[in-house]
Design a protein around this motif. Structure first.
Motif, mmCIF file in Angstrom:
data_model
loop_
_atom_site.group_PDB
_atom_site.id
_atom_site.type_symbol
_atom_site.label_atom_id
_atom_site.label_comp_id
_atom_site.label_asym_id
_atom_site.label_seq_id
_atom_site.Cartn_x
_atom_site.Cartn_y
_atom_site.Cartn_z
ATOM 1 N N GLU A 1 -11.661 -38.959 23.461
ATOM 2 C CA GLU A 1 -10.796 -37.853 23.051
ATOM 3 C C GLU A 1 -11.380 -36.573 23.652
ATOM 4 O O GLU A 1 -12.559 -36.291 23.495
ATOM 5 N N ARG A 2 -10.542 -35.805 24.350
ATOM 6 C CA ARG A 2 -11.053 -34.640 25.080
ATOM 7 C C ARG A 2 -10.575 -33.300 24.520
ATOM 8 O O ARG A 2 -11.325 -32.328 24.504
ATOM 9 N N ARG A 3 -9.325 -33.235 24.074
ATOM 10 C CA ARG A 3 -8.760 -31.936 23.735
ATOM 11 C C ARG A 3 -9.397 -31.318 22.490
ATOM 12 O O ARG A 3 -9.794 -30.141 22.507
ATOM 13 N N LEU A 4 -9.483 -32.082 21.400
ATOM 14 C CA LEU A 4 -10.111 -31.548 20.183
ATOM 15 C C LEU A 4 -11.579 -31.217 20.399
ATOM 16 O O LEU A 4 -12.100 -30.244 19.835
ATOM 17 N N HIS A 5 -12.248 -32.035 21.224
ATOM 18 C CA HIS A 5 -13.669 -31.791 21.493
ATOM 19 C C HIS A 5 -13.889 -30.542 22.330
ATOM 20 O O HIS A 5 -15.023 -30.074 22.456
ATOM 21 N N LEU A 6 -12.818 -30.005 22.895
ATOM 22 C CA LEU A 6 -12.886 -28.711 23.583
ATOM 23 C C LEU A 6 -12.389 -27.581 22.696
ATOM 24 O O LEU A 6 -13.051 -26.540 22.565
ATOM 25 N N ALA A 7 -11.248 -27.773 22.056
ATOM 26 C CA ALA A 7 -10.618 -26.687 21.302
ATOM 27 C C ALA A 7 -11.415 -26.298 20.054
ATOM 28 O O ALA A 7 -11.551 -25.105 19.754
ATOM 29 N N VAL A 8 -11.943 -27.274 19.331
ATOM 30 C CA VAL A 8 -12.671 -26.961 18.090
ATOM 31 C C VAL A 8 -13.922 -26.117 18.368
ATOM 32 O O VAL A 8 -14.143 -25.092 17.697
ATOM 33 N N PRO A 9 -14.779 -26.485 19.329
ATOM 34 C CA PRO A 9 -15.923 -25.603 19.631
ATOM 35 C C PRO A 9 -15.502 -24.196 20.062
ATOM 36 O O PRO A 9 -16.207 -23.223 19.774
ATOM 37 N N MET A 10 -14.355 -24.078 20.732
ATOM 38 C CA MET A 10 -13.880 -22.747 21.122
ATOM 39 C C MET A 10 -13.559 -21.893 19.901
ATOM 40 O O MET A 10 -13.916 -20.712 19.828
ATOM 41 N N VAL A 11 -12.876 -22.493 18.931
ATOM 42 C CA VAL A 11 -12.539 -21.746 17.712
ATOM 43 C C VAL A 11 -13.797 -21.364 16.937
ATOM 44 O O VAL A 11 -13.908 -20.251 16.405
ATOM 45 N N VAL A 12 -14.757 -22.277 16.902
ATOM 46 C CA VAL A 12 -16.038 -21.982 16.241
ATOM 47 C C VAL A 12 -16.732 -20.804 16.922
ATOM 48 O O VAL A 12 -17.251 -19.891 16.257
ATOM 49 N N ALA A 13 -16.738 -20.799 18.259
ATOM 50 C CA ALA A 13 -17.349 -19.700 19.002
ATOM 51 C C ALA A 13 -16.649 -18.376 18.699
ATOM 52 O O ALA A 13 -17.304 -17.342 18.494
ATOM 53 N N VAL B 1 -30.883 -8.461 11.433
ATOM 54 C CA VAL B 1 -31.228 -9.355 12.541
ATOM 55 C C VAL B 1 -30.962 -10.818 12.185
ATOM 56 O O VAL B 1 -30.400 -11.579 12.984
ATOM 57 N N GLY B 2 -31.346 -11.238 10.976
ATOM 58 C CA GLY B 2 -31.189 -12.635 10.590
ATOM 59 C C GLY B 2 -29.744 -13.091 10.623
ATOM 60 O O GLY B 2 -29.405 -14.127 11.195
ATOM 61 N N ALA B 3 -28.865 -12.303 10.016
ATOM 62 C CA ALA B 3 -27.452 -12.664 9.988
ATOM 63 C C ALA B 3 -26.845 -12.602 11.386
ATOM 64 O O ALA B 3 -25.987 -13.415 11.738
ATOM 65 N N ALA B 4 -27.276 -11.635 12.186
ATOM 66 C CA ALA B 4 -26.778 -11.536 13.562
ATOM 67 C C ALA B 4 -27.153 -12.778 14.359
ATOM 68 O O ALA B 4 -26.354 -13.295 15.149
ATOM 69 N N LEU B 5 -28.378 -13.282 14.154
ATOM 70 C CA LEU B 5 -28.810 -14.483 14.864
ATOM 71 C C LEU B 5 -27.986 -15.706 14.454
ATOM 72 O O LEU B 5 -27.713 -16.575 15.277
ATOM 73 N N VAL B 6 -27.595 -15.782 13.186
ATOM 74 C CA VAL B 6 -26.744 -16.886 12.729
ATOM 75 C C VAL B 6 -25.403 -16.850 13.456
ATOM 76 O O VAL B 6 -24.917 -17.864 13.980
ATOM 77 N N CYS B 7 -24.784 -15.671 13.500
ATOM 78 C CA CYS B 7 -23.489 -15.541 14.178
ATOM 79 C C CYS B 7 -23.612 -15.825 15.672
ATOM 80 O O CYS B 7 -22.748 -16.498 16.256
ATOM 81 N N LEU B 8 -24.657 -15.314 16.295
ATOM 82 C CA LEU B 8 -24.865 -15.547 17.717
ATOM 83 C C LEU B 8 -25.139 -17.017 18.008
ATOM 84 O O LEU B 8 -24.732 -17.542 19.049
ATOM 85 N N SER B 9 -25.815 -17.684 17.076
ATOM 86 C CA SER B 9 -26.090 -19.116 17.247
ATOM 87 C C SER B 9 -24.800 -19.924 17.164
ATOM 88 O O SER B 9 -24.590 -20.868 17.936
ATOM 89 N N ILE B 10 -23.930 -19.570 16.234
ATOM 90 C CA ILE B 10 -22.627 -20.236 16.116
ATOM 91 C C ILE B 10 -21.816 -20.008 17.389
ATOM 92 O O ILE B 10 -21.217 -20.933 17.942
ATOM 93 N N ALA B 11 -21.814 -18.756 17.872
ATOM 94 C CA ALA B 11 -21.066 -18.433 19.085
ATOM 95 C C ALA B 11 -21.613 -19.189 20.293
ATOM 96 O O ALA B 11 -20.856 -19.732 21.105
ATOM 97 N N ALA B 12 -22.944 -19.245 20.413
ATOM 98 C CA ALA B 12 -23.569 -19.910 21.564
ATOM 99 C C ALA B 12 -23.300 -21.408 21.541
ATOM 100 O O ALA B 12 -22.945 -22.003 22.567
ATOM 101 N N ALA B 13 -23.470 -22.040 20.382
ATOM 102 C CA ALA B 13 -23.231 -23.487 20.284
ATOM 103 C C ALA B 13 -21.784 -23.817 20.619
ATOM 104 O O ALA B 13 -21.501 -24.781 21.343
#
Length: 441
Positions: A322-334, A347-359
């Protein structure tokens, strides 16, 4: 009347099991040989491409550049990339990966070191453009090269492992860049940002030479494979290519709406990717971290999260076909990670958000390539991968340029982050216009 079906003979089952084991061992052997080395090469490429984000911490004050000048210079790299990427991939397909990838790495290493001598906005723009010209074709060239070895059903995992070089560049490059800025500033009368460009160009120079001795152009040239292993790999790749589209003319290639749809999706992914890499050090400093060394250390945290997410999502995509969901879901998370950043005050909360965006965004970058590589074959793959990538990488120009302009206009980073988040959501919606039956295999 009852129809009786013959049960598989024990010998047949044993033969199939042996064949499956042999195939798994062969692909593991190929992966061990190619992927770590290509990852290291891409790490060097990515480091030289985005270390300007760290140099910015000192360079802008020294040279009296505005945020707009920096954003335009950071993005103009992608104009050179755009102009030369398709020709580069076509040449690679014709002359072979080894010599062409080595040429790319050696050229960009020399140009990257030249940034130490930047003194005006014009020289900054010219070198960034030339760096894009030099590097054009490396990432799409490697993606094309992967199609010579791995069939579609095995490629998502291989590509996700290759693209782990991006978070690795952040993990290694962040602390290294911060250390160079902190430690070498003033050594031999040179500013820390000058040392940054000189030192970080060396790995690419050495790896460019190493490619000439290590990399094979394809399966037939691989002396480290047995004849049986070569036959298996060639048979699987040939079978995979038989299911793909090959365009008969340039006009048919340009008129293929699927390519433009794919380019639009990846444009949104790349816009978010470079929104992260070019502005991550600045966002962390604005969160309250002043020391360049600590900025470098903190920038590694989001990339550690990304490096965990990338292989997990790749393996899941291959396992479920399955390819589409495995692409679209990480995009929405970012997008959610970027959108939440303006609400953060520590700083701590910013790192959490940046980590979610990066992943999310870096997983999206690797998963995207499961789409065009499943749809295109032969010269169409060479030109198509490059065309999609070069058009989409124009986002690398627009992302820092628009974000820099919005930051100067508003005096804060909120508008730029909302712009990035909205674009990523748009890309996630476009994913579902790709027919599932063409990519879910």
């Amino acid at each position: 009347m009852t129809t009786k079906f013959a049960s598989p003979l024990p010998g047949d089952e044993s033969a199939r099991a042996d064949a499956a084991t042999f195939e798994s061992r062969t692909y593991a052997k190929v992966a061990r040989r190619l992927i770590p080395f290509l990852m290291i090469c891409y790490l060097g490429a990515y480091l030289d491409r985005v270390n300007v984000g760290f140099a910015k911490l000192q360079m802008l004050n020294d040279l009296r550049f505005s945020e707009t000048v920096y954003g335009l210079g950071a993005g103009i790299f992608f104009l050179g990339y755009f102009l030369f990427e398709v020709p580069s991939n076509v040449i690679l397909h014709k002359v072979g990966a080894r010599n062409w990838l080595a040429r790319i790495m050696l050229t960009w290493a020399v140009i990257s070191a030249g940034f130490a001598f930047v003194s005006t906005p014009t020289s900054f723009y010219v070198l960034r453009f030339l760096l894009g010209v030099a590097e054009a074709g490396f990432a799409p060239g490697v993606i094309l090269y992967m199609t010579y070895w791995f069939p579609s059903q095995r490629r998502a995992k291989a590509l996700s492992m290759f693209f782990m070089a991006i978070p690795l560049a952040g993990i290694v490059g962040g602390p290294l860049s911060g250390y160079i800025l902190h430690t070498f500033h003033g050594a031999a009368g040179l500013a820390g940002w000058k040392w940054l460009f000189l030192i970080e160009a060396l790995p690419s120079l050495l790896l460019g030479v190493a490619i000439l001795f290590y990399l094979d152009n394809g399966i037939a040239n691989a002396k480290w494979l047995t004849d049986a292993e070569k036959a298996l790999l060639e048979r699987n790749v040939a079978g995979d290519n038989a299911q793909k589209t090959a365009h008969g003319s340039v006009g048919a290639f340009i008129a293929d709406r699927r390519l433009w749809l794919l380019a639009a999706i990846y444009f949104c992914v790349v816009l978010g990717q470079y929104g992260l890499t070019f502005w991550l050090p600045t966002l962390i400093r604005k969160a309250g971290v002043a020391d360049p060394l600590l900025v470098g250390v903190f920038t590694a945290v989001p990339y550690v999260c990304a490096i965990v997410a990338l292989p997990l999502i790749g393996m899941s995509a291959d396992r479920h076909r399955e390819r589409r969901l495995h692409l679209a879901v990480p995009m929405v998370v970012a997008a959610a990670g970027f959108a939440a950043l303006p609400l953060i005050g520590n700083v701590g909360a910013a790192l959490v958000c940046l980590s979610i965006a990066a992943a999310g965004i870096l997983s999206s970058s690797s998963q995207f390539w499961s789409l065009p590589t499943a749809m295109l074959g032969g010269m169409s793959a060479a030109a198509g991968i490059a065309a999609v990538n070069c058009f989409a990488n124009l986002a690398g120009f627009f992302s820092p340029a628009i974000v820099g302009w919005l930051n100067d206009l508003t005096g804060k980073s909120t508008a730029g982050l909302i712009f990035i988040s909205s674009a990523i959501v748009l890309g996630a919606v476009l994913v579902f216009f790709v027919p599932a039956k063409t990519v879910n295999r």
